[in-house]
Design a protein around this motif. Structure first.
Motif, PDB file in Angstrom:
ATOM      1  N   UNK A   1      23.264   8.612  -1.442  1.00  0.00           N
ATOM      2  CA  UNK A   1      22.836   8.811  -0.284  1.00  0.00           C
ATOM      3  C   UNK A   1      21.529   9.935  -1.336  1.00  0.00           C
ATOM      4  N   UNK A   2      21.736  10.312  -1.751  1.00  0.00           N
ATOM      5  CA  UNK A   2      20.766  10.813  -2.636  1.00  0.00           C
ATOM      6  C   UNK A   2      19.116  10.204  -3.224  1.00  0.00           C
ATOM      7  N   UNK A   3      19.367   9.171  -3.322  1.00  0.00           N
ATOM      8  CA  UNK A   3      18.947   8.611  -3.820  1.00  0.00           C
ATOM      9  C   UNK A   3      17.706   8.030  -3.869  1.00  0.00           C
ATOM     10  N   UNK A   4      17.862   7.991  -2.279  1.00  0.00           N
ATOM     11  CA  UNK A   4      16.598   7.020  -1.092  1.00  0.00           C
ATOM     12  C   UNK A   4      15.780   9.109  -1.071  1.00  0.00           C
ATOM     13  N   UNK A   5      15.796   9.503  -0.860  1.00  0.00           N
ATOM     14  CA  UNK A   5      15.427  10.871  -1.096  1.00  0.00           C
ATOM     15  C   UNK A   5      14.491  11.200  -2.154  1.00  0.00           C
TER      16      UNK A   5
ATOM     17  N   UNK B   1       9.281  -1.747  -8.755  1.00  0.00           N
ATOM     18  CA  UNK B   1      10.085  -0.430  -8.429  1.00  0.00           C
ATOM     19  C   UNK B   1       9.937   0.222  -7.019  1.00  0.00           C
ATOM     20  N   UNK B   2       8.345   0.428  -7.463  1.00  0.00           N
ATOM     21  CA  UNK B   2       8.521   1.588  -5.791  1.00  0.00           C
ATOM     22  C   UNK B   2       8.128   0.534  -4.763  1.00  0.00           C
ATOM     23  N   UNK B   3       7.851  -0.796  -4.880  1.00  0.00           N
ATOM     24  CA  UNK B   3       7.921  -1.761  -3.876  1.00  0.00           C
ATOM     25  C   UNK B   3       9.392  -1.787  -3.289  1.00  0.00           C
ATOM     26  N   UNK B   4       9.938  -1.921  -4.791  1.00  0.00           N
ATOM     27  CA  UNK B   4      11.519  -2.058  -3.716  1.00  0.00           C
ATOM     28  C   UNK B   4      12.265  -0.538  -3.398  1.00  0.00           C
ATOM     29  N   UNK B   5      11.548   0.454  -3.923  1.00  0.00           N
ATOM     30  CA  UNK B   5      12.352   1.451  -3.596  1.00  0.00           C
ATOM     31  C   UNK B   5      11.974   1.755  -1.839  1.00  0.00           C
ATOM     32  N   UNK B   6      10.283   1.307  -1.143  1.00  0.00           N
ATOM     33  CA  UNK B   6       9.544   2.164  -0.010  1.00  0.00           C
ATOM     34  C   UNK B   6      10.208   0.710   0.926  1.00  0.00           C
ATOM     35  N   UNK B   7      10.441  -0.935   0.156  1.00  0.00           N
ATOM     36  CA  UNK B   7      11.406  -1.365   1.174  1.00  0.00           C
ATOM     37  C   UNK B   7      12.801  -1.239   1.410  1.00  0.00           C
ATOM     38  N   UNK B   8      13.387  -0.341   0.590  1.00  0.00           N
ATOM     39  CA  UNK B   8      14.744   0.498   1.205  1.00  0.00           C
ATOM     40  C   UNK B   8      14.489   1.208   2.038  1.00  0.00           C
ATOM     41  N   UNK B   9      13.097   2.287   2.395  1.00  0.00           N
ATOM     42  CA  UNK B   9      12.964   3.236   2.553  1.00  0.00           C
ATOM     43  C   UNK B   9      13.050   2.346   4.701  1.00  0.00           C
TER      44      UNK B   9
ATOM     45  N   UNK C   1       0.897  -1.103  -0.553  1.00  0.00           N
ATOM     46  CA  UNK C   1       0.152  -0.230  -0.343  1.00  0.00           C
ATOM     47  C   UNK C   1       0.467   1.371   0.349  1.00  0.00           C
ATOM     48  N   UNK C   2       2.151   1.229   0.659  1.00  0.00           N
ATOM     49  CA  UNK C   2       2.661   2.574   0.975  1.00  0.00           C
ATOM     50  C   UNK C   2       3.434   2.499  -0.877  1.00  0.00           C
ATOM     51  N   UNK C   3       4.001   1.189  -1.108  1.00  0.00           N
ATOM     52  CA  UNK C   3       4.663   1.500  -2.457  1.00  0.00           C
ATOM     53  C   UNK C   3       3.373   2.027  -4.595  1.00  0.00           C
ATOM     54  N   UNK C   4       1.765   2.375  -2.988  1.00  0.00           N
ATOM     55  CA  UNK C   4       1.080   3.109  -4.985  1.00  0.00           C
ATOM     56  C   UNK C   4       1.191   4.356  -4.841  1.00  0.00           C
ATOM     57  N   UNK C   5       2.106   5.214  -4.391  1.00  0.00           N
ATOM     58  CA  UNK C   5       1.839   6.487  -4.326  1.00  0.00           C
ATOM     59  C   UNK C   5       2.846   7.259  -2.675  1.00  0.00           C
ATOM     60  N   UNK C   6       3.849   8.211  -3.044  1.00  0.00           N
ATOM     61  CA  UNK C   6       4.751   8.457  -2.202  1.00  0.00           C
ATOM     62  C   UNK C   6       4.226   9.536  -1.361  1.00  0.00           C
ATOM     63  N   UNK C   7       3.339  10.064  -1.236  1.00  0.00           N
ATOM     64  CA  UNK C   7       2.251  10.864  -0.431  1.00  0.00           C
ATOM     65  C   UNK C   7       1.801   9.527   1.015  1.00  0.00           C
ATOM     66  N   UNK C   8       1.051   8.364   0.390  1.00  0.00           N
ATOM     67  CA  UNK C   8       0.626   7.672   1.065  1.00  0.00           C
ATOM     68  C   UNK C   8       2.352   6.491   1.832  1.00  0.00           C
TER      69      UNK C   8
END
Length: 392
Positions: free
Chosen positions: A288-292, A303-311, A81-88
């Motif tokens: 370092x900047x890729x996380x933000x 890719x959105x799910x993997x990025x969310x899991x990185x956070x 659910x968090x990977x659906x949108x960056x605000x979510x």
């Protein structure tokens, strides 16, 4: 002030009374030891004997908890659910630590063990590794050597955790301890001091001038210096540091080194794995900047799910990194977490390094001597409760 008092951790060595419980709305106190003991057993949720013959089956049934279900079901759903949108994603990842802390205070206030945090930690580790193999490896940006390094780090983390779970070094309630207790009760103070000093010399081979054995007010057994009673586990532990909710066990003399090793291996593996994932998802950005800021990462669900899991992994890693730094500083000053807590309560310790460590000055022998003592200390007792339940 009253709300903060409720969130404070349990007092280490003070016997639990029914007056301390907040489960009921009543505020009546009693002096009945039988009622206190029965209430204490009920809080700890000790299982009744069901007539099961198999110890393995009995262990599995005793440790089945409904608290394991949220970690196994809700975690992947929340991450997707968090990977659906960056605000979510910001909303969910910000709320997750609050939910975990709320559950921690609820269980800590009731002084009970729970498998929720251990299940959450193991399942998070397995789920992150699964996504790394399924989503990142097919992209072709990770070499076999890097994959081997991540896999080795995960295996070493599990092995170190298993070794840590073997036991913290419980103080045995042996017949020798009972006899010593009776002798101390009968002898005068001078004779008892000499007897205790002789016992310490026997066990450690040294002759510390100030250390004495003490009587646990809960277990009613004599325990060596720096030992403490864990109200969550219900036993005295040699050189008790703290009760770690993430391993569902105490950290003491027998497993403190392996606990520190587990933290080190996990933090290094997590940082390395996060770097590999970010380099694969955002090859044109610095790590370092890729996380933000990673443009186009939400264009595909994978890719959105993997990025969310990185956070998510970064949040966990920062928390454990803080715990690792605190452990290293405590070892450098030769102070345990329990001793620091008691020193703060009694206003006897000195705050050092912006409050990261409390120096009691009682056992410190210098930086190198403190680390030499920590790395060479050995468990000199027979661990209590040596049963399959120690593995969970």
């Amino acid at each position: 002030t009253m709300k903060w008092e409720k969130l404070k951790p349990p007092e280490p060595d003070d016997p639990m009374c029914c007056c301390e419980c907040d489960i009921y709305q009543y505020r009546c106190c009693c002096d009945c030891e039988d009622l206190d003991e029965a209430f204490n057993r009920w809080l700890k949720e000790k299982p009744l004997s069901c007539g099961l013959q198999s110890p393995v089956l009995r262990t599995m049934i005793n440790h089945l908890e409904i608290s394991m279900i949220p970690a196994l079901l809700l975690l992947p759903l929340l991450l997707k659910a968090a990977a659906l949108h960056y605000l979510l994603g910001i909303t969910i990842l910000t709320a997750l630590p609050g939910l975990v802390l709320s559950y921690y205070y609820a269980t800590h206030r009731r002084k009970r063990r729970t498998l929720f945090f251990l299940t959450l930690a193991l399942y998070s580790l397995a789920y992150m590794y699964y996504l790394f193999i399924v989503e990142i490896l097919p992209r072709g940006d990770v070499s076999p050597l890097q994959t081997c390094a991540v896999t080795t780090g995960m295996i070493l983390t599990i092995v170190s955790l298993i070794y840590t779970k073997r036991g913290p070094g419980f103080v045995p309630a042996s017949r020798h301890e009972v006899n010593r207790q009776r002798m101390v009760a009968k002898d005068d103070s001078t004779r008892s001091d000499g007897f205790i000093q002789a016992t310490v010399a026997e066990q450690t081979g040294k002759h510390p001038p100030t250390t004495k054995w003490s009587l646990c007010p809960v277990c009613k057994i004599m325990r060596p210096p720096r030992a403490g009673h864990c109200r969550t586990c219900g036993s005295c532990v040699q050189r008790l540091d703290h009760h770690c909710i993430w391993i569902n066990s105490c950290v003491g003399q027998a497993n403190h080194r392996s606990f520190l090793q587990t933290l080190c291996v996990f933090v290094l593996t997590s940082v390395y794995g996060i770097g590999l994932v970010l380099r694969s998802l955002c090859p044109r950005q610095y790590r370092m900047t890729a996380l933000f800021y990673c443009p186009g990462v939400y264009s595909q669900p994978s890719t959105a799910l993997c990025f969310t899991c990185c956070w998510y992994s970064s949040i966990i890693t920062v928390g454990l990194l803080y715990l690792l730094v605190a452990q290293v500083l405590n070892i450098s000053f030769n102070v345990t977490g329990r001793e620091a807590q008691l020193a703060l309560r009694n206003k006897k310790g000195q705050s050092r390094l912006w409050g990261l460590v409390i120096d009691t000055g009682e056992y410190s022998r210098g930086f190198y001597q403190n680390w030499a003592e920590f790395l060479t200390m050995a468990d000199s007792s027979v661990t209590l409760h040596s049963s399959p339940t120690d593995l969970v």
